[in-house]
Scaffold this motif. Structure first.
Motif, short mmCIF file in Angstrom:
data_model
loop_
_atom_site.label_atom_id
_atom_site.label_comp_id
_atom_site.label_asym_id
_atom_site.label_seq_id
_atom_site.Cartn_x
_atom_site.Cartn_y
_atom_site.Cartn_z
N ARG A 151 32.09 -33.11 -39.03
CA ARG A 151 31.67 -32.32 -40.17
C ARG A 151 32.22 -30.89 -40.12
N GLU A 152 32.47 -30.40 -38.90
CA GLU A 152 33.02 -29.05 -38.75
C GLU A 152 34.54 -29.05 -38.84
N GLY A 153 35.15 -30.23 -39.02
CA GLY A 153 36.59 -30.31 -39.17
C GLY A 153 37.36 -30.22 -37.88
N ILE A 154 36.69 -30.40 -36.75
CA ILE A 154 37.37 -30.31 -35.45
C ILE A 154 38.04 -31.63 -35.09
N ILE A 155 37.40 -32.75 -35.42
CA ILE A 155 38.04 -34.05 -35.28
C ILE A 155 38.09 -34.70 -36.65
N ASP A 156 39.04 -35.59 -36.87
CA ASP A 156 39.17 -36.20 -38.20
C ASP A 156 38.33 -37.48 -38.29
N HIS A 157 38.33 -38.07 -39.47
CA HIS A 157 37.49 -39.23 -39.73
C HIS A 157 37.85 -40.41 -38.82
N ALA A 158 39.14 -40.61 -38.60
CA ALA A 158 39.58 -41.75 -37.77
C ALA A 158 39.07 -41.61 -36.34
N VAL A 159 39.17 -40.41 -35.78
CA VAL A 159 38.70 -40.19 -34.41
C VAL A 159 37.18 -40.34 -34.36
N TRP A 160 36.51 -39.76 -35.33
CA TRP A 160 35.04 -39.87 -35.36
C TRP A 160 34.62 -41.34 -35.40
N SER A 161 35.23 -42.13 -36.27
CA SER A 161 34.88 -43.54 -36.38
C SER A 161 35.14 -44.29 -35.09
N SER A 162 36.27 -44.04 -34.46
CA SER A 162 36.63 -44.79 -33.26
C SER A 162 35.73 -44.44 -32.07
N VAL A 163 35.48 -43.14 -31.86
CA VAL A 163 34.65 -42.77 -30.70
C VAL A 163 33.21 -43.19 -30.93
N THR A 164 32.73 -43.13 -32.18
CA THR A 164 31.37 -43.57 -32.47
C THR A 164 31.22 -45.06 -32.20
N ALA A 165 32.23 -45.84 -32.56
CA ALA A 165 32.19 -47.28 -32.31
C ALA A 165 32.13 -47.58 -30.81
N VAL A 166 32.90 -46.83 -30.03
CA VAL A 166 32.89 -47.03 -28.57
C VAL A 166 31.53 -46.66 -28.00
N PHE A 167 30.99 -45.50 -28.42
CA PHE A 167 29.67 -45.09 -27.94
C PHE A 167 28.62 -46.12 -28.29
N ARG A 168 28.71 -46.66 -29.50
CA ARG A 168 27.75 -47.66 -29.94
C ARG A 168 27.82 -48.90 -29.06
N GLN A 169 29.01 -49.36 -28.76
CA GLN A 169 29.15 -50.56 -27.93
C GLN A 169 28.67 -50.30 -26.52
N GLN A 170 28.95 -49.13 -25.98
CA GLN A 170 28.46 -48.78 -24.65
C GLN A 170 26.94 -48.78 -24.61
N TRP A 171 26.33 -48.24 -25.67
CA TRP A 171 24.88 -48.23 -25.71
C TRP A 171 24.31 -49.64 -25.78
N LEU A 172 24.93 -50.51 -26.59
CA LEU A 172 24.48 -51.89 -26.69
C LEU A 172 24.58 -52.60 -25.34
N ASN A 173 25.68 -52.34 -24.62
CA ASN A 173 25.85 -52.96 -23.31
C ASN A 173 24.78 -52.47 -22.33
N ASN A 174 24.51 -51.17 -22.37
CA ASN A 174 23.49 -50.62 -21.48
C ASN A 174 22.11 -51.17 -21.81
N LYS A 175 21.84 -51.31 -23.09
CA LYS A 175 20.55 -51.84 -23.52
C LYS A 175 20.37 -53.28 -23.07
N ALA A 176 21.43 -54.08 -23.17
CA ALA A 176 21.36 -55.47 -22.72
C ALA A 176 21.11 -55.54 -21.22
N ALA A 177 21.76 -54.64 -20.47
CA ALA A 177 21.55 -54.60 -19.02
C ALA A 177 20.13 -54.19 -18.68
N GLN A 178 19.58 -53.23 -19.42
CA GLN A 178 18.20 -52.80 -19.19
C GLN A 178 17.21 -53.93 -19.46
N ARG A 179 17.47 -54.70 -20.50
CA ARG A 179 16.59 -55.83 -20.81
C ARG A 179 16.64 -56.87 -19.71
#
Length: 396
Positions: free
Chosen positions: A307-335
């Motif tokens: 939103r501050e224009g430091i990273i572009d939409h493509a980078v934001w989308s890609s890193v968010t997807a990776v973070f999301r998958q990492q969180w899902l993996n961690n959650k599965a391990a916790q369960r």
């Protein structure tokens, strides 16, 4: 008693997210006289057979509908989900049905709380509800929320609770202190009815007397604070809204910007210009550092940088997807670890955390004063009547 409208039977099942086979199983309608249970239920929904009262009571429980609903002339209208909500094609109808069911339940609980406050002459209108026009800008609303909550960013980051939710504990306490009820709800009573985070992260039910905010506790604890502030923005705007995964409307983007300005002021990331054009690994590493230091989620930091224009939409989308998958993996391990180790916090400790101190303390006080019966308290708290006193015991 009037006959049941069969259209309502079908609508109630469908909006509960149940197939006819699943519903027959839950209702205990089995095979009989050579007719499959699902076909017997279909006969009820087609009006060929009149349901018995015990069957209606079971439907009321399983479909999460008041018994009176089945005697209405027409199916009730679906409650409006608000500005933010959108159904994405990749999500099943079941997920949207679960959100609608949760909305109905929380609305009913909110109405009971408001009626209770009114009957006890404690229904003081909250002047901040619907007090802001979004056209005045996100910074103005961020300032108004900070001032009303008495929010201190350093106190949030140091926190008064334990673990990753210590900042949220501080923020929730400040919000409840203004008269807002803040609940954590991630399913409809069991893990089988878990609410998809991408469809529902939180919602606000705006009301001058008893505003409610619900946060999906299936989401990461680091994300709860951002969601709470997003929903507080809705309260200030006087709008009911269900927030999903990605902003798709002007109001949702506005509420995200308000939350971002409170938790991570622009001045704190203005110097991150080195991230412009940086590789994904570099961006992810720096985002993780900022998130840990500021007690916020990595996805929130990435969104703020975008939103501050430091990273572009493509980078934001890609890193968010990776973070999301990492969180899902961690959650599965916790369960998996939780299944191996059955020990954990008590039922009452978990339930108190989800309900919040404001709702619990109000219920306890009204029970003591005789203004609230155990059965009504159970309905407000979403528990069985015989758990009410154990649940409220020790609550200040």
């Amino acid at each position: 008693m009037p006959k049941v409208n069969p259209l309502i039977l079908r609508r109630a099942r469908e909006t509960a997210g149940l197939t006819i086979e699943d519903a027959a199983d839950k209702l205990g309608i089995g095979d009989a006289r050579g007719i499959a249970g699902s076909n017997r239920l279909a006969m009820l929904e087609d009006g060929q057979v009149e349901p018995t009262r015990p069957q209606l009571i079971k439907m009321s429980t399983q479909y999460r509908r008041p018994l009176l609903t089945f005697y209405l002339a027409e199916p009730p209208a679906t409650a409006a989900r608000g500005e933010d909500f959108r159904t994405l094609p990749e999500y099943a109808q079941r997920d949207a049905a679960l959100v609608d069911t949760l909305l109905r339940e929380v609305r009913a609980r909110q109405e009971m709380v408001r009626s209770l406050l009114e009957s006890e002459e404690e229904a003081e209108p909250l002047d901040f509800v619907a007090s802001y026009d979004y056209r005045h800008g996100a910074e103005g609303l961020a300032a108004a929320i900070r001032e009303r909550l008495g929010f201190n960013l350093q106190s949030f980051r140091s926190g008064s609770g334990r673990g990753t939710s210590r900042g949220f504990a501080y923020l929730r306490d400040r919000a409840e202190g203004t008269g807002i009820f803040v609940l954590l709800i991630g399913n409809l009573g069991s893990h089988h009815s878990a609410l998809n985070v991408e469809l529902f992260r939180g919602f606000a039910l705006s009301d001058k007397v008893a505003p409610f905010v619900v946060i999906n506790d299936q989401d990461s604890e680091q994300a709860w604070s951002f969601t709470l502030l997003h929903e507080l923005a809705h309260i200030w705007l006087g709008q009911t809204g269900v927030s999903g995964g990605r902003p798709t409307s002007a109001i949702e983007t506005f509420c995200n910007d308000v939350a971002g300005r409170i938790l991570l002021p622009s001045a704190e990331i203005a110097g991150e210009v080195a991230l412009r054009g940086a590789s994904q690994d570099v961006v992810m590493a720096r985002v993780s550092e900022i998130a840990e230091l500021r007690q916020v989620s990595r996805s929130m930091v990435a969104y703020k940088l975008y939103r501050e224009g430091i990273i572009d939409h493509a980078v934001w989308s890609s890193v968010t997807a990776v973070f999301r998958q990492q969180w899902l993996n961690n959650k599965a391990a916790q369960r998996a670890r939780a299944r191996e180790n059955e020990s954990g916090p008590s039922y009452y400790l978990v339930r108190r955390h989800r309900l919040g101190n404001r709702l619990l303390s109000l219920s306890k006080r009204m029970l003591a004063d005789g203004a609230l019966s155990p059965s009504k308290a159970a309905a407000i708290l979403g528990v069985k009547p015989n758990n009410v006193f154990s649940l409220t015991d020790g609550v200040i």
